[in-house]
Design an enzyme around this catalytic site. Sequence first.
Site, PDB file in Angstrom:
ATOM      1  CD  GLU A 256      20.947  55.704  54.691  1.00  0.00           C
ATOM      2  OE1 GLU A 256      20.886  55.233  55.837  1.00  0.00           O
ATOM      3  OE2 GLU A 256      21.941  56.297  54.258  1.00  0.00           O
ATOM      4  CB  CYS A 295      15.049  55.424  59.960  1.00  0.00           C
ATOM      5  SG  CYS A 295      15.751  57.032  59.590  1.00  0.00           S
TER       6      CYS A 295
END
Length: 522
Positions: A256, A295
Amino acid sequence: MIHLPNYLSGVWQPDSGRSATLLDPVTGQPLATAGGPAAGLDAGFAFARAQGAAGLQALSYGQRASMLGEILKVLQANRDAYYDISLANSGTTKADSAVDIEGASFTLGYYAKTGAALGDARTLLDGAAAILSKDQLFQSQHILTPVRGVALFINAFNFPAWGLWEKAAPALLSGVPVIIKPATVTAWLTHRMVADVIAAGILPEGALSIVCGSSAGLLDALQPFDVLSFTGSADTAALIRSHAAISRHSVRANIEADSLNSSILGVDAAPGTAAFDLYVNELVREMTTKSGQRCTAIRRALVPQQFFDAVAEAVGAKLAQVSVGNPRHAEVRMGSLVGREQFDSVQAGIARLASEATVLYDGSAQALIDVDPAIAACAAPTLLGVRDADRAALVHDHEVFGPVSTLLGYRDTGHALSLAHRGLGSLVASVFSADSAWMAQVGRELAGTHGRVHMVSPDVGKTQTGHGNVMPASIHGGPGRAGGGEELGGLRALGFYHRRAALQGSSVTLQQLTPAATNWNV
Ligand code: NAP
């Protein structure tokens, strides 16, 4: 000042030298130290693979799910301490600490409940048996078994609580032991949670280990059947991908990484409409929650060119209400970035984007509350803008990990979509409109380059879960730049921690599996 020792082989390890000091990002005060290169990594990994896996896999899925419920109780009993640590080490307001801490609890609770539905099962069946012979007796049954190794988690600084448990909950439910390496600068909260859970004696020995501080040697300790889940920057991700454990020994890796998420305002959503207001509120919330250090935050706000000025004005007016400073002060709505290094990186990022964008709102004109600006890592929100989006390139390439977003004017739906795709793969895109047919079409188009598409019409204006909030029932991850990973998504998350194999044999033999098996219905 406390030290954060490693926990490996079922033992708190002796001090391996000091490699880093964790600071209060608001006052600059030292809080804790983390260690240098960890001793005993190979033995610690071997202990987890043997003892941790055996202890976990002696239990059914349902029993492991109830263990998650017990962990949740421990976290709830200690939550005041977690808020104190988050305030001191991450510089976050109570509301922003809650995003991390309550998010962790919610995700654990979700997997405790969802996992309970697997009941007494010890094997997961993947679909029905397929018939391979004319007499129908010889068949093939796909099954899922827990990977024969450990799950190593290397995490980012911005979610020390949720980042641990959103990964550990599905891993432990799967029966796979966990070794967590939190980002050093905010490792204290992760460390405290792990220490509390270990002290409570809920998990079998070796099921949960932690390495704080230096990452040296961690990847070398991986073996072919282990799995690695990494969250962090694209640069570190590239280093990790090229390590022999991944490139030669096929350790399964979930990455990720950076993501330039976008949010699209529909052409129908003119100023004065409910969809317009929802869009403005969401953009402000995304820029300011955890000081933009998520994020999933909206980095590129795509709006019809004719609404560009109205959006800029409405967002600027709301940002002007956001007081920034010491999160201990009652008036402060947005606290600090995680540290001075991050502060410098955000300032440099704003300057870089501003080389091709106009500054539409600059919060730094307002005084910071109750901090020394030369010490505190407090950054005010900044809204940048490019009316004709085709004139900007950097905004699609450079993630500024702070309270910063760029407004981009688009001409028509095709233009908006092509701008969203220029992020080269993102975790999430959102769409705001009252035109459901248009929104569904845009959602389908975005699905190819996004892990999640969040569509907000006025009917769900009050109940929608938020562009940036990761819900355990939906997948989290994205293709391309976002790392190509996939986490959560209900029981889908268990797939990463299991091996799928086809068992071929007589239906009589295959039926021996079924008393302790259940189908893997995601
Ligand atoms: P980072 O610098 O890449 O660090 C991430 C982790 O990798 C830390 O635990 C770090 O440990 C470790 N690490 C660094 N070098 C390593 C190496 N050579 N081998 C093994 N591990 C190593 O990222 P960050 O600054 O913490 O996080 C910010 C970034 O994460 C942002 O770009 C953000 O977009 C991304 N992020 C993505 C998601 C997502 O879900 N997609 C979520 C959150 C954040 P140390 O701290 O000890 O250096």
